[in-house]
Design a protein around this motif. Structure first.
Motif, PDB file in Angstrom:
ATOM      1  N   ILE A   3       7.696   9.088  -2.192  1.00  0.00           N
ATOM      2  CA  ILE A   3       8.821   8.596  -1.420  1.00  0.00           C
ATOM      3  C   ILE A   3       9.956   8.378  -2.419  1.00  0.00           C
ATOM      4  N   SER A  51      11.877   9.360   2.914  1.00  0.00           N
ATOM      5  CA  SER A  51      10.705  10.236   2.897  1.00  0.00           C
ATOM      6  C   SER A  51      10.945  11.433   3.806  1.00  0.00           C
ATOM      7  N   SER A  65       4.521   9.262   5.916  1.00  0.00           N
ATOM      8  CA  SER A  65       5.545   9.428   4.884  1.00  0.00           C
ATOM      9  C   SER A  65       5.816  10.868   4.479  1.00  0.00           C
TER      10      SER A  65
END
Length: 444
Positions: free
Chosen positions: A104, A56, A400
């Protein structure tokens, strides 16, 4: 002149070690990268140890700084949310971001490691020594002793940096010298890998999601691979009646999966073989203090602060360590005796914050994601993010999709929840007051 004495020794040629070698070489240092294993570019992957990474923003930020992000992302598969598989019924998708377009990225640990290793090997001033297992370290002189296929060898360095993982030999040497303290908290859970192969040449499941089978006391996840397979990881208790230890025979394995993961069996023809032959890995949190000794020996990544994998932040956090050490070296004019303590000062609180969030996320993934209450809370969070852009941001998005320090994320989330609690209390009070007023009016 002894060239080794001018080198920075990086012990551990995994993800963090190779990235660190790249950053140090870019600064003009001579770097010796030592690895206990053979060259992974020519060897075979150990069975059942290929857990995919969820790369990420924090990891991508580090790769951008050395121009490797586009190369690495060429084989990455974006996952924009979770696909939750119940025992009965259809899977349901839960977006990671309010916009639905942030993701991600599923990437092979081995492929990423090889790309970083290649990048380090091409840089001037970097030499790599495989099959070198650290068995001795003098923290005062930075002299190292290795076991190699040819016998015992010694090497000197200006500074020794341990990037050799949760079971760090560098940290072990510092422990033997009484220079650090250590705590290792193991979960009563382990992990085992399974594989879902391509189906008719295509992905058997939606490749744009991280798939999760939450089962209360256990769970399984699956991440897509470029070859259109999925790597599944079971997270189960290690003891008890519903654990890895409780299933042995082919019939028992098939019966268990038919009852708890009924949609998996038709997709995984080698499930029983994978289950019986792939090892069970351990899960735990490693803490130690200090992370450095006299500016001569330091620890980074899992060697200093290993965490459980449930936030997908282990590699991302280690990459962020490398960026921060590079920043500290700049601020300290490459004085290691100043940079290493500053690095620990800045990163230790953040490492502890993500360690706690990762443990909490295990409970969320295992127990909560399938519940109506959890889904409602996520909808409310996304509604608040749309109504208050930049002012209300969910914990997952900050972890993230930003480089906001982990400790700052935790503090901000607590403040947001306090405000939400006050607003909710105010709304409830207003509703209660209105109800009382209506009741009085009716009595009149």
């Amino acid at each position: 002149m002894n060239r080794e004495r001018d080198e920075i020794a990086v012990v551990g040629a995994g993800l963090a070690g190779c990235l660190l070698a790249c950053f140090l070489a870019r600064r003009g240092y001579a770097v010796a990268l030592y690895e206990r294993r053979p060259d992974p570019r020519t060897g075979t992957v150990e069975r059942g140890r290929s857990i995919n990474l969820a790369l990420s923003e924090r990891g991508l930020d580090a790769l951008r700084r050395i121009g490797l992000d586009e190369q690495v992302m060429a084989d990455a598969l974006p996952m924009r949310g979770r696909m939750v598989h119940p025992v009965l019924g259809e899977p349901g998708f839960q977006s990671y971001s309010v916009s639905g377009d942030r993701a991600i990225n599923s990437i092979s640990r081995g492929a990423l490691n090889n790309a970083l290793l290649e990048a380090a090997a091409k840089l001037p001033g970097v030499r790599i020594a495989f099959d070198h297992r650290l068995v001795g370290l003098d923290p005062d002189t930075a002299r190292m002793t290795f076991e190699t296929p040819q016998g015992t060898a010694t090497a000197d360095a200006r500074v020794v940096l341990g990037t050799d993982g949760a079971g760090s030999a560098v940290r072990g040497q510092l422990l033997e010298h009484g220079l650090v303290t250590e705590s290792v908290d193991f979960l009563d859970y382990g992990y085992k890998e399974l594989t879902i192969p391509p189906a008719g040449g295509d992905f058997a499941l939606d490749e744009g999601a991280l798939h999760i089978w939450p089962r209360g006391t256990s769970m399984m996840i699956a991440l897509p691979n470029p070859d259109r397979s999925f790597t599944c990881t079971l997270f189960w208790p290690t003891h008890g009646t519903a654990s890895f230890a409780s299933l042995g025979s082919k019939a028992a394995i098939e019966q268990h999966f038919a009852a708890h993961y009924p949609d998996l069996l038709p997709l995984a023809p080698d499930l029983v073989d994978d289950y019986q032959h792939n090892p069970v890995g351990v899960l735990g949190t490693v803490r130690c203090d200090p992370w450095q000794v006299n500016g001569r020996v330091g620890l980074l990544g899992d060697a200093a602060h290993a965490i459980v994998p449930f936030y997908g932040q282990g590699a991302n956090c280690a990459f962020e360590d490398v960026v921060e050490l590079d920043r500290c070296l700049t601020e300290c004019d490459d004085d290691w005796s100043g940079a290493l303590p500053l690095f620990q000062q800045r990163r230790q609180g953040n490492a502890e914050a993500i360690a706690r969030m990762a443990l909490a996320n295990f409970v969320e993934m295992r127990d909560k994601v399938a519940s109506p209450v959890f889904r409602t809370r996520k909808k409310v969070e996304h509604a608040l993010e749309r109504a208050l852009p930049g002012r209300y941001v969910s914990q997952y998005e900050m972890v993230s999709f930003s480089t906001v320090p982990y400790a700052q994320v935790r503090r901000r989330v607590r403040r947001q929840y306090q405000v939400l609690g006050a607003v909710a209390a105010g709304v409830l009070a207003a509703v209660a007051g209105a109800a009382v007023a209506i009741g009085r009016g009716r009595r009149r």
